[in-house]
Design a protein around this motif. Structure first.
Motif, PDB file in Angstrom:
ATOM      1  N   GLU A 236       0.823  -1.222   0.000  1.00 58.22           N
ATOM      2  CA  GLU A 236       0.000   0.000   0.000  1.00 58.22           C
ATOM      3  C   GLU A 236       0.854   1.268   0.000  1.00 58.22           C
ATOM      4  OE1 GLU A 236      -2.901  -0.179   3.168  1.00 58.22           O
ATOM      5  OE2 GLU A 236      -3.588  -2.176   2.601  1.00 58.22           O
TER       6      GLU A 236
ATOM      7  N   TRP B 213       2.262  -1.209  -7.956  1.00 60.23           N
ATOM      8  CA  TRP B 213       1.164  -0.253  -8.012  1.00 60.23           C
ATOM      9  C   TRP B 213       1.262   0.664  -6.801  1.00 60.23           C
ATOM     10  CZ3 TRP B 213      -2.040   0.696 -11.920  1.00 60.23           C
ATOM     11  CH2 TRP B 213      -2.179  -0.276 -12.907  1.00 60.23           C
TER      12      TRP B 213
ATOM     13  N   SER C  13      -7.397 -13.930  -3.159  1.00 64.43           N
ATOM     14  CA  SER C  13      -7.212 -12.540  -2.714  1.00 64.43           C
ATOM     15  C   SER C  13      -8.484 -11.909  -2.171  1.00 64.43           C
ATOM     16  CB  SER C  13      -6.675 -11.689  -3.866  1.00 64.43           C
ATOM     17  OG  SER C  13      -5.458 -12.219  -4.320  1.00 64.43           O
TER      18      SER C  13
ATOM     19  N   SER D  39      -1.138   9.981   2.327  1.00 70.51           N
ATOM     20  CA  SER D  39      -0.003   9.216   2.830  1.00 70.51           C
ATOM     21  C   SER D  39       0.306   9.531   4.298  1.00 70.51           C
ATOM     22  CB  SER D  39       1.241   9.498   1.973  1.00 70.51           C
ATOM     23  OG  SER D  39       1.468  10.888   1.908  1.00 70.51           O
TER      24      SER D  39
ATOM     25  N   ASP E  56     -12.314 -12.427  -7.486  1.00 74.77           N
ATOM     26  CA  ASP E  56     -11.654 -13.641  -7.980  1.00 74.77           C
ATOM     27  C   ASP E  56     -12.697 -14.522  -8.645  1.00 74.77           C
ATOM     28  OD1 ASP E  56      -8.832 -13.468  -7.106  1.00 74.77           O
ATOM     29  OD2 ASP E  56      -9.690 -13.387  -5.087  1.00 74.77           O
TER      30      ASP E  56
ATOM     31  N   ASN F  63      -6.345 -10.914  -9.553  1.00 79.53           N
ATOM     32  CA  ASN F  63      -4.996 -10.438  -9.202  1.00 79.53           C
ATOM     33  C   ASN F  63      -4.378  -9.451 -10.191  1.00 79.53           C
ATOM     34  OD1 ASN F  63      -4.738 -11.788  -6.678  1.00 79.53           O
ATOM     35  ND2 ASN F  63      -4.461 -13.707  -7.807  1.00 79.53           N
TER      36      ASN F  63
ATOM     37  N   VAL G 165       1.888   4.811  -0.828  1.00 88.87           N
ATOM     38  CA  VAL G 165       1.173   6.046  -1.183  1.00 88.87           C
ATOM     39  C   VAL G 165       2.155   7.199  -1.090  1.00 88.87           C
ATOM     40  CG1 VAL G 165      -0.756   7.574  -0.640  1.00 88.87           C
ATOM     41  CG2 VAL G 165      -0.973   5.119  -0.212  1.00 88.87           C
ATOM     42  N   ILE G 166       2.204   8.002  -2.130  1.00 88.71           N
ATOM     43  CA  ILE G 166       3.162   9.110  -2.202  1.00 88.71           C
ATOM     44  C   ILE G 166       2.409  10.409  -2.458  1.00 88.71           C
ATOM     45  CG2 ILE G 166       5.092  10.059  -3.549  1.00 88.71           C
ATOM     46  CD1 ILE G 166       5.941   7.147  -4.114  1.00 88.71           C
ATOM     47  N   ASP G 167       2.683  11.415  -1.649  1.00 90.51           N
ATOM     48  CA  ASP G 167       2.113  12.744  -1.873  1.00 90.51           C
ATOM     49  C   ASP G 167       3.250  13.754  -1.951  1.00 90.51           C
ATOM     50  OD1 ASP G 167      -0.824  12.422  -1.827  1.00 90.51           O
ATOM     51  OD2 ASP G 167      -0.487  11.680   0.211  1.00 90.51           O
TER      52      ASP G 167
ATOM     53  N   SER H  48      -4.887 -11.421   1.922  1.00 93.02           N
ATOM     54  CA  SER H  48      -4.984 -10.287   2.851  1.00 93.02           C
ATOM     55  C   SER H  48      -4.567 -10.654   4.266  1.00 93.02           C
ATOM     56  CB  SER H  48      -6.410  -9.733   2.886  1.00 93.02           C
ATOM     57  OG  SER H  48      -6.807  -9.347   1.597  1.00 93.02           O
TER      58      SER H  48
ATOM     59  N   TRP I  53     -10.882   1.522  -9.158  1.00 92.65           N
ATOM     60  CA  TRP I  53      -9.765   0.590  -9.254  1.00 92.65           C
ATOM     61  C   TRP I  53     -10.114  -0.666  -8.458  1.00 92.65           C
ATOM     62  CZ3 TRP I  53      -5.673   0.796 -12.339  1.00 92.65           C
ATOM     63  CH2 TRP I  53      -5.334   2.022 -12.911  1.00 92.65           C
TER      64      TRP I  53
ATOM     65  N   LYS J 171     -14.791  -9.295  -2.607  1.00 88.23           N
ATOM     66  CA  LYS J 171     -14.881  -8.623  -1.308  1.00 88.23           C
ATOM     67  C   LYS J 171     -14.749  -7.122  -1.415  1.00 88.23           C
ATOM     68  CE  LYS J 171     -10.132  -8.531   0.401  1.00 88.23           C
ATOM     69  NZ  LYS J 171      -9.203  -8.809   1.467  1.00 88.23           N
TER      70      LYS J 171
ATOM     71  N   TRP K 135      -3.439   6.211  -9.197  1.00 86.12           N
ATOM     72  CA  TRP K 135      -2.818   4.895  -9.167  1.00 86.12           C
ATOM     73  C   TRP K 135      -1.960   4.690 -10.387  1.00 86.12           C
ATOM     74  CZ3 TRP K 135      -2.447   1.450  -5.386  1.00 86.12           C
ATOM     75  CH2 TRP K 135      -3.258   1.660  -4.268  1.00 86.12           C
TER      76      TRP K 135
ATOM     77  N   VAL L 148     -12.003  -6.470  -4.444  1.00 81.78           N
ATOM     78  CA  VAL L 148     -11.174  -7.558  -4.985  1.00 81.78           C
ATOM     79  C   VAL L 148     -12.107  -8.636  -5.509  1.00 81.78           C
ATOM     80  CG1 VAL L 148      -9.376  -9.246  -4.498  1.00 81.78           C
ATOM     81  CG2 VAL L 148      -9.365  -7.063  -3.281  1.00 81.78           C
TER      82      VAL L 148
ATOM     83  N   ARG M 250       5.367  10.009   2.304  1.00 80.43           N
ATOM     84  CA  ARG M 250       5.217   8.724   1.611  1.00 80.43           C
ATOM     85  C   ARG M 250       5.009   7.648   2.651  1.00 80.43           C
ATOM     86  NH1 ARG M 250       9.211   9.257  -3.428  1.00 80.43           N
ATOM     87  NH2 ARG M 250       9.106  11.519  -3.599  1.00 80.43           N
ATOM     88  N   LYS M 251       4.034   6.788   2.431  1.00 86.39           N
ATOM     89  CA  LYS M 251       3.833   5.746   3.431  1.00 86.39           C
ATOM     90  C   LYS M 251       3.783   4.355   2.818  1.00 86.39           C
ATOM     91  CE  LYS M 251      -1.187   5.286   3.816  1.00 86.39           C
ATOM     92  NZ  LYS M 251      -2.363   5.312   4.694  1.00 86.39           N
TER      93      LYS M 251
ATOM     94  N   ASN N 134      -3.415  14.380   4.029  1.00 92.60           N
ATOM     95  CA  ASN N 134      -3.359  13.824   2.672  1.00 92.60           C
ATOM     96  C   ASN N 134      -3.466  12.302   2.722  1.00 92.60           C
ATOM     97  OD1 ASN N 134      -0.831  12.813   3.417  1.00 92.60           O
ATOM     98  ND2 ASN N 134       0.266  14.540   2.526  1.00 92.60           N
TER      99      ASN N 134
ATOM    100  N   ASN O 230      -2.544  10.875  -5.457  1.00 91.64           N
ATOM    101  CA  ASN O 230      -3.909  10.363  -5.618  1.00 91.64           C
ATOM    102  C   ASN O 230      -4.222   9.766  -6.987  1.00 91.64           C
ATOM    103  OD1 ASN O 230      -4.879  10.859  -2.949  1.00 91.64           O
ATOM    104  ND2 ASN O 230      -4.886  13.052  -3.442  1.00 91.64           N
TER     105      ASN O 230
END
Lengths: 469, 469
Positions: free
Chosen positions: A84, A459, A405, B406, B88, B464, A86-88, A427, B459, B96, A466, B86, A95-96, B404, A464
């Motif tokens: 996951e 990804w 998934s 992130s 499948d 997958n 995420v960059i701002d 998950s 998205w 889900k 993708w 997600v 970035r996280k 934001n 904001n």
């Protein structure tokens, strides 16, 4: 518990090194565990059969599933987007991504010596996330657990994982288990088992100075609602499907359909006779171990002693029936009887059916058997079932959990201790991580996943949007 | 507490309807709350100033942030991908997504009458997710809270939200708060405040039959490590930046840098003199309310009584110094003093610096002031800081939290009760949902987000592969 203290300190020391391994290194390690398990298949399944009384085909299937789970997590971290990222790039650059939390304690399950035990889903997902693991092997299949652990050790040695990345202890949950969960180094706990076992772990965790997440998959009676039109049109097929599901593996599955709900009618009586036959005359085999067999006998006897319950038929498994009015007055009817038992709650009308579903606690699964016209007439029942469970199933048996998934093997309390996570499927890795935000870091000091050039090709959400760029 | 019981039942009843609103309807509702707040700006900030003693420019900024947060969540749910859909299509068709958990109880924070209170981030994220909200207004700014609630009510009326989608109660946390958290209908709790307040809520929640998540953002001293090269090269700039951060809003921020860590040196003494001047001579204003001012005085006095502490300078704020050896022997040096106070821990060498950081509990933020050559020489310090906090900051002050996608405003206990979530930024919405898997559903009965044609255009992971198709 000096031994446990040593083991947990070793796990924490190993974590400092293991967390720095690359996803590719961890994926190779997981793949190698899968290879080791595959090459030890005969020895492992023989030992498990000796200890668990489970039939060889079932054990072979479970080992295959275990191997495939390890490979699934290897693929997941090789692909890499699961973190996951995420960059701002705004006024501040933040970035996280998800990072592993630390040593994880995994409790082996009695009913799945492979898939929910030593190298099962909890261990595989934790190792994939970058957490070290201490397995508490289940005493009912201690030899199997030790053999699986040996396979993991060999894989760790071959791929030069830090010493003590995975460790294995045996001993009763009330002492070894408590010492593991209350140890300051523990950062998370995975458990599949009984309500009493799971809530004991939650109590141990509550004694800690620093709380940690405990993921306990505990107890579920998996209600199945049979709506009138499908019950009328598909009587025999439904009886066959549910009869097989109730008695599958002697009913020793968390997703066993222990509660059936339908409207009173002559068709219902016809269905109950057919289902009773299927449940009572299914192939019989020994239960997992004496403790489980004793618990089943005691639980079944206690259930059948309740006032107002009528046995429809008893043999390999047992089918019983109770009116909704009686069911609603006695909470014992909602007790899980772990084994090949199911209780039909016959409702006089829709109001009673609604009241029965509203009275239920959280579940792993909730099933609806319905035709299109049933659904059109009973949308509120679908809503109710959705509010109860982590997985809602239409026209299929709840037993049989896909490892993919989109799976949610979880649900509101007391099905699990945390409805926000799943113990099956990709998950499941999210249980062993927490998000960390990096602010103002130049590229060189960021984790690969957060660098500008996206060297991992994952990804990410960038401002904001993708993208894989 | 009959009133609280009524309110919680109403919230549960409202949830049955509100959960069925479309994202577009909820987005319009959130936008309208923003509009109502904007048009009541003068009245709201005047009331808040009267009650909180916070300067008008700060309150105007905070209200703008609150309005922007509402708009951010409106955009997030309008775009829609946040539900983690997600799909499948294997042997079984399983799909889900995240669904709201139920009524959420939000506690207003004393130090943010707008952004972390009645229509603040907790409320906005819960309403966006589809959860109903019961706000427990903070008694320190009850009038502001009622005025903000009136604005929300007006928005709910205009957009015909179900009655009781948002409700507002006042009263002490020990009675009203406890009744709210222990009520069976409550499904989640959001809180920003003191360690004692947060842990009280955790205790109330532990009394429940059915556990619910409590997101308490509680306590953090936000360690700042100043590495030698930057301390030498940027002495004045660092003193200015940190002096402003320590005294910003009279130090009444969760991310206030209460602990500084550096190596003993003549430059450090020079830096401390400059920082002491900035901290003591900053502009002074009244603290939020008498309770906070009293707590600050008492906490500061208790801290300065500890053996081995030396005041560098005291005025508007206070800067003190202690040796690492003394710091490590007395846990009171890690107490949060909520207000314009910071403590420099002077370390004889790298070993001491490492020991100081290893002795710390979980934090909201961990900051490193460093040049490239500092980082190259002290990568282990960066790792340590990362293990401590939800946000790691390089060469910037920890105060000032970007809203934001992130952002992580969270961190290991006792910074928060759950390090896996954030209370600031878009991901705050993830606190009020759980995943539900739909198995074997025909398109007509699936939520929009999971239908084959992807009518919401979000998205999703399909077999997958990420796609918007």
């Amino acid at each position: 518990m000096n031994h446990i203290d040593t083991v947990m300190r070793q796990s924490l020391a190993a974590f400092a090194a293991y967390r720095k391994t690359t996803p590719a290194q961890r994926a190779s390690f997981l793949e190698q565990i899968a290879t080791q398990l595959a090459s030890a298949r005969e020895q492992l399944t023989a030992k498990a059969q000796e200890e668990s009384h489970l039939p060889l085909p079932r054990l072979n299937g479970e080992l295959t599933r275990t191997i495939n789970q390890l490979k699934m997590f290897a693929r997941l971290i090789t692909e890499g987007s699961w973190v996951e990222a995420v960059i701002d790039k705004g006024d501040k650059d933040t970035r996280k991504m998800l990072l592993p939390v630390g040593p994880v304690v995994v409790f082996g399950a009695s009913n799945f010596p492979f898939a929910f035990s030593t190298a099962g889903g909890d261990t595989a997902s934790a190792l994939a996330a970058g957490a070290t693991v201490v397995v508490k092997g289940h005493s009912a299949h201690a030899g199997t657990s030790e053999a699986v652990f040996a396979a993991m050790q060999e894989a760790a040695r071959l791929y030069r994982m830090p010493e003590h990345t995975v460790q294995h202890v045996l001993g009763p949950g009330s002492t070894a288990g408590k010492a593991l969960v209350t140890h300051p180094a523990a950062a998370g706990v995975g458990f599949t088992g009984s309500f009493s076992g799971g809530t004991a772990l939650l109590r141990y965790a509550a004694e800690r100075e620093r709380p940690i997440p405990v993921f306990a998959e505990m107890s579920s009676i998996n209600p199945v609602v049979l709506l009138p039109d499908t019950l009328h049109k598909n009587t025999a097929a439904l009886a066959k499907m549910l009869g097989a599901s109730i008695t599958l593996g002697m009913g020793q599955f968390c997703t066993n359909p222990g509660l059936l709900v339908a409207l009173e009618s002559p068709v219902l009586e016809d269905f109950l006779q057919q289902l009773g036959e299927a449940v009572s005359e299914a192939a019989k085999h020994e239960m997992l171990h004496e403790g489980i067999a004793d618990n089943y006998s005691a639980g079944l006897a206690a259930m059948l002693e309740q006032k107002g319950i009528a046995v429809v038929r008893s043999g390999t498994g047992t089918l019983a029936k109770v009116s909704a009015g009686t069911f609603l007055q006695n909470p014992h009817f909602k007790d899980e009887v772990f084994g090949p038992f199911s209780l039909m709650v016959a409702c006089a009308d829709k109001t009673e059916m609604t009241a029965v579903l509203q009275s239920l606690q959280g579940q792993l699964t909730a099933t609806i058997m319905a035709t299109d016209s049933d659904l059109a007439a009973h949308a509120d029942i679908l809503e109710l079932q959705t509010s109860l469970a982590g997985r809602v199933i239409l026209n299929d048996a709840p037993t049989g959990v896909e490892v993919n998934s989109s799976m949610v093997h979880g649900g509101p309390f007391p099905a699990t201790s945390d409805a926000r996570f799943t113990s099956v499927g990709a998950s499941a890795i999210k249980r062993w991580v927490r998000p960390v935000c990096f602010q103002g870091f130049p590229d060189a000091w960021l984790p690969e996943e957060l660098k500008d050039a996206n060297p991992r090709g994952i990804w990410r959400s960038v401002n904001n949007e993708w993208s894989k760029q």
